[in-house]
Design an enzyme around this catalytic site. Structure first.
Site, PDB file in Angstrom:
ATOM      1  N   ARG A  99       0.878  -1.179   0.000  1.00 15.04           N
ATOM      2  CA  ARG A  99       0.000   0.000   0.000  1.00 15.04           C
ATOM      3  C   ARG A  99       0.915   1.230   0.000  1.00 15.04           C
ATOM      4  O   ARG A  99       1.230   1.783   1.057  1.00 15.04           O
ATOM      5  CB  ARG A  99      -0.926   0.025   1.228  1.00 15.04           C
ATOM      6  CG  ARG A  99      -1.848  -1.164   1.399  1.00 15.04           C
ATOM      7  CD  ARG A  99      -2.793  -1.429   0.229  1.00 15.04           C
ATOM      8  NE  ARG A  99      -3.620  -0.328  -0.179  1.00 15.04           N
ATOM      9  CZ  ARG A  99      -4.819  -0.033   0.342  1.00 15.04           C
ATOM     10  NH1 ARG A  99      -5.295  -0.748   1.334  1.00 15.04           N
ATOM     11  NH2 ARG A  99      -5.537   0.970  -0.139  1.00 15.04           N
ATOM     12  N   GLN A 195     -16.281   0.763   3.596  1.00 17.53           N
ATOM     13  CA  GLN A 195     -15.583   0.712   4.879  1.00 17.53           C
ATOM     14  C   GLN A 195     -16.306   1.529   5.940  1.00 17.53           C
ATOM     15  O   GLN A 195     -16.356   1.147   7.106  1.00 17.53           O
ATOM     16  CB  GLN A 195     -14.144   1.226   4.725  1.00 17.53           C
ATOM     17  CG  GLN A 195     -13.260   0.362   3.841  1.00 17.53           C
ATOM     18  CD  GLN A 195     -13.040   1.008   2.490  1.00 17.53           C
ATOM     19  OE1 GLN A 195     -13.992   1.501   1.879  1.00 17.53           O
ATOM     20  NE2 GLN A 195     -11.815   1.005   2.008  1.00 17.53           N
ATOM     21  N   ASP A 236      -3.775   8.983   5.666  1.00 19.12           N
ATOM     22  CA  ASP A 236      -2.769   7.987   5.314  1.00 19.12           C
ATOM     23  C   ASP A 236      -1.372   8.591   5.282  1.00 19.12           C
ATOM     24  O   ASP A 236      -0.386   7.884   5.471  1.00 19.12           O
ATOM     25  CB  ASP A 236      -3.109   7.363   3.965  1.00 19.12           C
ATOM     26  CG  ASP A 236      -4.296   6.430   4.084  1.00 19.12           C
ATOM     27  OD1 ASP A 236      -4.076   5.224   4.242  1.00 19.12           O
ATOM     28  OD2 ASP A 236      -5.448   6.917   4.057  1.00 19.12           O
ATOM     29  N   ASN A 246      -5.592  11.036   2.062  1.00 15.43           N
ATOM     30  CA  ASN A 246      -6.505  10.117   2.746  1.00 15.43           C
ATOM     31  C   ASN A 246      -7.381   9.434   1.708  1.00 15.43           C
ATOM     32  O   ASN A 246      -7.274   9.688   0.502  1.00 15.43           O
ATOM     33  CB  ASN A 246      -7.346  10.887   3.771  1.00 15.43           C
ATOM     34  CG  ASN A 246      -8.054   9.970   4.745  1.00 15.43           C
ATOM     35  OD1 ASN A 246      -7.478   9.014   5.254  1.00 15.43           O
ATOM     36  ND2 ASN A 246      -9.321  10.236   5.007  1.00 15.43           N
ATOM     37  N   LYS A 247      -8.245   8.572   2.182  1.00 17.29           N
ATOM     38  CA  LYS A 247      -9.169   7.847   1.311  1.00 17.29           C
ATOM     39  C   LYS A 247      -9.837   8.796   0.323  1.00 17.29           C
ATOM     40  O   LYS A 247     -10.273   9.891   0.696  1.00 17.29           O
ATOM     41  CB  LYS A 247     -10.233   7.148   2.172  1.00 17.29           C
ATOM     42  CG  LYS A 247     -11.372   6.521   1.383  1.00 17.29           C
ATOM     43  CD  LYS A 247     -10.915   5.331   0.565  1.00 17.29           C
ATOM     44  CE  LYS A 247     -12.097   4.735  -0.212  1.00 17.29           C
ATOM     45  NZ  LYS A 247     -11.689   3.552  -0.986  1.00 17.29           N
TER      46      LYS A 247
END
Length: 346
Positions: A99, A195, A236, A246-247
């Protein structure tokens, strides 16, 4: 069956990666909370594949990398220490690549490698000691960051979240409850893996706080109606100039929050000193086919193709506060986290 919980009493997702004699057991977040299914990874390569296949998300990959490095060290049994360290370094590179946008896997590898280089000839023992230290450090820093974030929330505040699970969330909520702030939460569903619906909302519900789920397209209208007091997400990675990675979807929420006067607080343990600005952060693009499915069922016809950038970059002007384990910073001052007078940080 997985090994017993290492941290009993925590919400399920906060203790979802466990080391055992026979490998690493990882709670499958792709089917949680409808099933509590564990994936058994017996080798470091199986751990890497589990991370890439989204078996574990949010804080999960950090712990999977810690314990995966322990498996890699076990696999070097009988080799001379220098060869063992080289193989462990190669395993670390493989795990970091799973990732690439999130910088936590790299930090997990650094914990283990630092211990191995300082720990003499018993590479496996040193790797285990480093992984345990990295586990405790992450949990401690999440608690400290949670307290700093909770201090920014209004009493009885309505908090909007996006794709945010386990320890960052647990630390904030526990601190807010201890302060008597009685927060309620609105969770985006977070396509395409949902999520927010399955992980964030379930964690909040387990903690006993009022939780509402909305689709990804609803938050701007809620902000306009005055029904959101703060947008709070994990991140992140945060760059030294205050960009928040981030997402995907975080950017549009931050822009809407800015338009309607809602503060946006982004949580991270520390800014990444290796990332000066957003352009320095690799954005992971996943298989576009994942966008064409929801929970294993295709949601678009065969005539359509999908595109899936898994993360986006939010400019500092849309960020109110970056919250770290050393307190809160304005985004243009987050680099001060690393100032010598504030001490050193990992």
């Amino acid at each position: 069956m997985p090994p017993p919980a290492a941290h009993p009493g925590l919400p399920t997702l906060a203790d979802s990666v466990r080391l055992a004699e026979d490998g690493v057991h990882i709670l499958d977040r792709r089917v949680f909370p409808f099933e509590h299914r564990w994936v058994h990874a017996r080798t470091v390569e199986e751990v890497a594949a589990a991370i890439e296949d989204m078996v574990t998300q949010s804080s999960g990959p950090y712990f999977a990398v810690l314990w995966g490095m322990v498996l890699a060290a076990r696999e070097t049994a009988g080799q001379d220490p220098e060869t063992a360290r080289e193989r462990l370094r190669a395993a670390g590179d493989r795990l970091i690549a799973t990732r690439p946008t999130n910088d936590q896997p790299r930090k997990a590898v650094e914990w283990v490698m630092a211990s191995v280089h300082a720990g003499g000839d018993d590479v496996a023992a040193a790797a285990l000691a480093g992984a345990r230290a990295g586990d405790e450090d992450y949990r401690r820093r999440s608690r400290e960051m949670g307290r700093a974030g909770a201090a920014l929330l209004p009493e009885g505040g309505r908090i909007l979240t996006h794709c945010w699970g386990d320890l960052y969330l647990v630390g904030l909520v526990e601190a807010a409850l201890e302060m008597g702030k009685r927060p309620s939460f609105v969770c985006t569903e977070t396509r395409p893996y949902l999520q927010g619906a399955r992980l964030t909302a379930e964690t909040l519900a387990e903690m006993g706080v009022d939780t509402t789920l909305v689709t990804d397209g609803m938050p701007a209208s809620l902000m306009r109606a005055g029904e959101v007091d703060a947008l709070v997400t994990a991140s992140d990675r945060v760059t030294m100039d205050g960009h928040v990675i981030n997402k995907v979807g975080t950017l549009q929420l931050a822009v809407a929050a800015n338009a309607f006067g809602v503060p946006f607080h982004a949580l991270c343990h520390a800014p990444d000193p290796a990332s000066a600005t957003g352009a320095d952060v690799p954005i992971e693009f996943r298989d576009g086919d994942e966008v064409l499915h929801t929970l294993g069922r295709r949601s678009a016809s065969e005539r359509v193709r999908g595109l899936y950038p898994a993360f986006d970059i939010t400019d500092p002007r849309f960020v109110t506060t970056v919250v770290t384990d050393r307190g809160a910073f304005a985004p243009d001052r987050v680099h001060e986290y690393w100032n010598e007078e504030r001490g050193t940080a990992r």
